[in-house]
Design an enzyme around this catalytic site. Structure first.
Site, short mmCIF file in Angstrom:
data_model
loop_
_atom_site.label_atom_id
_atom_site.label_comp_id
_atom_site.label_asym_id
_atom_site.label_seq_id
_atom_site.Cartn_x
_atom_site.Cartn_y
_atom_site.Cartn_z
N SER A 48 -10.06 -0.86 6.73
CA SER A 48 -9.41 -0.62 5.43
C SER A 48 -8.62 -1.79 4.86
CB SER A 48 -8.47 0.60 5.52
OG SER A 48 -9.21 1.78 5.43
N LYS A 85 0.85 -1.20 0.00
CA LYS A 85 0.00 0.00 0.00
C LYS A 85 0.88 1.24 0.00
CE LYS A 85 -4.00 1.88 2.56
NZ LYS A 85 -4.88 1.68 3.75
N SER A 111 -9.84 1.50 2.53
CA SER A 111 -8.96 2.29 1.70
C SER A 111 -7.88 1.49 0.98
CB SER A 111 -8.27 3.35 2.57
OG SER A 111 -7.41 2.74 3.51
#
Lengths: 100, 493
Positions: free
Chosen positions: B179, B80, B155
């Protein structure tokens, strides 16, 4: 607790955000909609409840006060928008002109 | 050609160790898959072939010199883009950090690479991890490999999509209110949020420091356990990381669930906005656990009804404080024509941050401001205590708890992007776990009838009970034999 346009401007200054008039109006509406939902938490009687700041019972961690290597100066400055003589450059903060 | 979506991490490592294929060939397969699918999926902010081939070459040298290979040798991983890795930008999908070059490594990333993993790129996210759809990225949305018109969740949507589409075997995400787990649910992947403190947060750009935790996405439970083995453990650079003995999270995966006490959280199943099919999938999962020999019962977590409110005070409050560092001076976007320092701060921030980031900073600053602190932040912290108590009581009776991961399957791009509150509601089942700080995994529980989209089951465990939730998830995974390959990938084969 509804948030007024004046409060939105005040909070924006606290948060150091230069909002346009349009953003102020729009954010006011959105924040009020979110706060309407969040405000249910005000109805809880929590007078006798201890707050939780942290999920686990953590304690402060200390180490001996000795010098250790950190980021090299040039590495720390690598992402800075403006540098000079190995330092970050910022606009003048106090006063202005010759007498500052 | 090696099809990564059909190989587990262990099969990749063993294939390399046994000379079936080389680490370079595996890296080529991953990068080839990225070339083929990335124009459709947009999971990555940056693809890193140089780093990948360098790491693969080291593994192939180790094979040639007959060194024992580390557990994730040659396994392609995606990170990420809020975690630092030297040699990559760390943008947080924000204009603010568009050109930010990592100057040190995130501990979890470094540990994953030290276990032999091969980094293929940095994944898209909602800006600074604020969102549940990856539509809040400044660089455009990531699409769901199961249906390109739908979101992958967020996310950590890029990390979820990358694994789902077989562009990486394992990826790392961060989970502040769901997330990792919610995009795991929406993309049919296994997605673990470890206990707060299990994994160091050092080098992951902070959103809400009392809630954030790094964890893995994988195609199967064993790979998620291997990834946790690599990234878990105390780190002197994160004072909140737990100092516990090392654990092998794969050791008990095959032990089954006979006698395991499984609690179905009934009040969370009955919330408005939960799809009937999702509810049915959880009921059906409970039956599967019972058939496997678990002791299945029912439990309620009444205080979690206030989880969303508490989270949308505590999360933004901590975020508004953490994001104060983006001031246009040491790094990040800076206006060129500042009149004074206040002008520099206020306009650099307003230009550099996207709408959801501004919304959260405003909400958090308001909740912490004079006159409102006790009514909001203080009250939210007390509600957090009640939620912790609910979980503590539930774990006296049960070893794991079952809820949906997300109230719905993946929604369409644009469907909720104009309604912040509707978007926030997609994390209603995941948020309480962050507030309490314990661990949970989302595991595929089947496909929805009408839309053929994955449904996720959340298996929640007590503090540091990752081995138990992973064991339960492994038993369930074996029982339902869900095919994690999305239609997009089937089409190119």
């Amino acid at each position: 607790m509804a948030i007024s346009e004046q409060q939105v401007r005040h909070v924006a200054m606290l948060a150091r955000l230069a909002l346009t008039d349009e953003q102020v109006v729009h954010l006011g509406e959105e924040l009020n909609s979110i706060l309407d939902h969040i405000d249910t938490i005000q109805q809880l009687d929590l007078a006798e409840v201890e707050p939780t700041a942290h999920a686990l019972d953590v304690v402060n961690v200390t180490r001996s006060d000795e010098v250790r290597p950190g980021l090299e100066r040039e590495v720390a400055l690598r992402n800075a928008p403006e540098t000079e003589d190995g330092a970050f450059v910022i606009p003048r903060i106090v006063g202005g002109g010759e007498e500052a | 050609m090696i099809d990564l979506s059909r190989l587990s991490a262990t099969q990749v490592r063993d294939g390399i160790a046994d000379g079936v294929f080389t680490a370079r060939e595996v890296a080529e397969a991953a990068l080839g898959r990225i070339d083929a699918l990335e124009p459709h999926v947009r999971a990555f902010n940056q693809v890193t072939p140089e780093l990948a081939y360098e790491a693969a070459a080291r593994i192939d040298e180790a094979v040639a010199s007959r060194v024992v290979l580390p557990p994730l040798a040659g396994v392609p991983v995606a990170i990420k883009d809020n975690m630092n890795l030297i040699g990559t930008r760390t943008t947080c999908s924000s204009r603010m950090l568009e050109n930010y070059e990592s100057v040190y490594d995130c501990t979890a990333v470094r540990r994953l690479l030290d276990a032999g993993a091969v980094p293929v790129g940095k994944c898209n996210l909602d800006e600074f991890a604020f969102g549940s759809s990856t539509e809040n990225s400044a660089f455009g949305p990531t699409r769901n490999p199961w249906d390109l018109e739908r979101v992958p969740g967020g996310s950590s949507g890029g990390s979820a999509a990358a694994v789902s589409a077989g562009m990486a075997s394992i990826s790392l995400g961060s989970d502040t209110g769901g997330s990792i787990r919610q995009p795991g649910s929406l993309t049919g992947t296994v997605a673990l949020k470890p206990t707060y403190g299990r994994v160091s947060r050092y080098g992951c750009v902070a959103f809400a420091s009392s809630l954030d935790q790094i964890g893995p996405f994988a195609k199967n439970v064993e790979d998620a356990a291997l990834a946790l083995n690599a990234i878990a453990g105390h780190d002197p650079m994160d004072a909140t990381s737990a100092d516990l003995p090392a654990e092998d999270f794969t050791a008990t995966l095959a032990e089954g669930v006979t006698g395991l006490r499984v609690g179905v959280v009934t009040d969370l199943l009955d919330t408005d906005g939960c799809d009937a099919e999702v509810r049915e999938a959880v009921r059906s999962a409970a039956e599967t656990f019972a058939a496997l020999g678990a002791d299945v019962g029912e439990v309620e977590l009444p205080s979690t009804a206030h989880g969303l409110s508490a989270y949308y005070i505590i999360g933004p409050a901590e975020a508004s404080s953490n994001l104060a560092r983006f001031d246009g001076i040491r790094y990040g976007h800076r206006i060129p024509d500042a009149e004074d320092v206040i002008d520099l701060y206020t306009r650099s921030r307003a230009e550099g941050f996207g709408p959801e980031t501004i919304r959260r900073i405003m909400l958090g600053t308001y909740a912490l401001s004079a006159g409102y602190y006790d009514a909001y932040y203080g009250q939210a912290q007390k509600a957090r205590t009640l939620i912790k108590r609910d979980f503590a009581e539930a774990f006296e009776r049960f070893d794991v708890l079952l809820t949906p991961t997300s109230p719905t399957v993946a929604f369409e791009i644009g469907e909720k992007s104009d309604d912040p509150l509707a978007m926030y509601l997609s994390d209603i089942y995941t948020i309480p776990v962050n507030l309490a700080g314990n661990c949970a995994v989302s595991i595929p529980a089947g496909l929805s009838e009408a839309e053929r989209m994955p449904i996720g089951l959340q298996v929640i465990g007590d503090y540091f009970a990752e081995a138990t939730v992973l064991r339960a998830a492994a038993a369930f995974e074996a029982a339902i034999a869900f095919d994690t390959t999305p239609s997009l990938v089937r089409e190119i084969q």
